[in-house]
Scaffold this active site. Structure first.
Site, PDB file in Angstrom:
ATOM      1  N   ASP A  62       0.910  -1.000   0.002  1.00  0.00           N
ATOM      2  CA  ASP A  62       0.119  -0.008  -0.177  1.00  0.00           C
ATOM      3  C   ASP A  62       0.878   1.370   0.181  1.00  0.00           C
ATOM      4  OD1 ASP A  62      -2.407  -1.540  -0.022  1.00  0.00           O
ATOM      5  OD2 ASP A  62      -2.745  -1.108   2.065  1.00  0.00           O
ATOM      6  N   ARG A 102      -0.708  -0.677  -8.942  1.00  0.00           N
ATOM      7  CA  ARG A 102      -2.176  -0.324  -8.287  1.00  0.00           C
ATOM      8  C   ARG A 102      -2.334   1.180  -8.469  1.00  0.00           C
ATOM      9  NH1 ARG A 102      -3.499  -1.089  -2.233  1.00  0.00           N
ATOM     10  NH2 ARG A 102      -3.536  -3.093  -2.842  1.00  0.00           N
TER      11      ARG A 102
END
Ligand code: FDA
Length: 328
Positions: A155, A205
């Site tokens: 992340d 992402r």
């Protein structure tokens, strides 16, 4: 300049800061996210517990695996996130590794490896204490995950961690090239970062970015962020990378499909990613249309800040909380 440190998913909200009632509401929710008394009220009521379960798999590993199994039965993949960040203690950082080892073992034992991925927050692995320590912990998780046939994505957190996260990501990719990295399109630096990541096999992402960052560093207006997202996507697709489209925004999803159809003779290897509990209808629609859809499934005891951030992102969700607390 520090980012909002209250974790990704925090703070940006549906309307620009300062728009009267909506801004006040969002600030109240973010305030509530830090109050233990409000947390007790929310977790104490069976009705609000149901609301929590809409956005969070539960507190335990078993809960995350149960949700992963349920989603896999509906042709949806998952990326599982153990909630918690900003670890300031080396023992807590090491404990996170053990949780992730348990998670990948459990997913594999249930036959879910093919559908599952793990999302890692480096701040939970001790990034603020020492970059090498966080790298070592992340490598251990990647090794355990690789042995189980499961990929890992790092992340992305506040802008003050971007360089460190990309450095750790590059070191992990040297041994585990399938490690996913996250680009926050709202950051002005992100097009340059995309150029460095735009090569075949690179899983990126692409999200708008959840942190309230200063205007000098980040686009602030919704349409500017959408335009930046598409510029980043174009760079990734032209370089042959595999974009992981992490957005619920219908207009943006359409624009991404149009861009990818224009830019590549064959369909670019991509997938859609959305959060558990948000736009389930769209997740099902995309999966039925043959798209790979991965649902971000958070679990763990530290669910409360995550939940209030989801509420703050979309003030309409507050009605759900008030109804649940009022028992109506
Ligand atoms: P936007 O906020 O405009 O929402 C579009 C539509 O989605 C809304 O109109 C509504 O229908 C629905 N929606 C969105 N939020 C909702 C909510 N809370 N409740 C109900 N409906 C809602 N950020 C980051 O900084 N680092 C990261 O690593 C990640 N990782 C990540 C993974 C995945 C899988 C997703 C989906 C998102 C992230 N993000 C993130 C968060 C991301 O940066 C962004 O803040 C949110 O996805 C919200 O932006 P959208 O593009 O979805 O659009």
């Amino acid at each position: 300049m520090a980012s909002d440190r209250s974790g990704w998913g925090a703070a940006r909200g549906q309307l620009p800061v300062g728009q009267g009632a909506a801004a006040l509401l969002r600030h109240s929710l973010l305030w509530a996210s830090r109050r233990r008394s409000v947390q007790r009220a929310v977790s104490g009521s069976p009705l609000t517990r149901r609301l929590v379960r809409r956005f969070v798999a539960g507190e335990g590993l078993d809960d995350a695996v149960t949700v992963a199994r349920r989603l896999a039965a509906r042709s949806l993949s998952v990326t599982v996130d153990h909630l918690g960040e900003d670890t300031q203690d080396a023992a807590d950082a090491a404990a996170e590794v053990a949780v992730h080892r348990g998670l990948v073992a459990h997913l594999a034992a249930e036959g879910l490896a093919e559908h599952a991925e793990v999302s890692l927050k480096l701040s939970a692995l001790g990034q603020a204490l020492d970059e090498d320590l966080a790298f070592g912990h992340a490598l251990e998780v990647c090794e355990a995950a690789a042995a189980a046939g499961i990929a890992v994505t790092l992340d992305m957190e506040g802008h003050d961690t971007t360089d460190s996260t990309l450095r750790i990501g590059a070191r992990l990719r040297a041994e585990h090239p399938g490690t996913g990295l996250v680009i926050q399109a709202s950051l002005r630096r992100s097009e340059a970062d995309c150029r460095a990541l735009a090569h075949p096999g690179s899983r990126v992402r692409l999200c708008k970015g959840a942190y309230q960052e200063p205007a000098a560093l980040a686009w602030q207006r919704r349409n500017d962020i959408r335009a930046a997202y598409l510029r980043c996507l174009r760079i990734l697709v032209e370089g042959g990378a595999s974009p992981l489209l992490a957005t619920h925004d219908p207009a943006l999803i359409d624009a991404c499909h149009r861009l990818m159809a224009r830019r590549t003779a064959i369909a670019a290897p991509h997938e859609h990613q959305m959060l558990f509990g948000i736009r389930g209808d769209e997740q099902a629609r995309l999966a039925a249309a043959g798209e790979t859809v991965r649902v971000y499934v958070p679990f763990g005891r530290r669910w409360y800040p995550y939940l209030t951030r989801r509420m703050a992102e979309r003030p309409a969700n507050l009605a759900l909380v008030l109804r649940a607390l009022g028992g109506g």
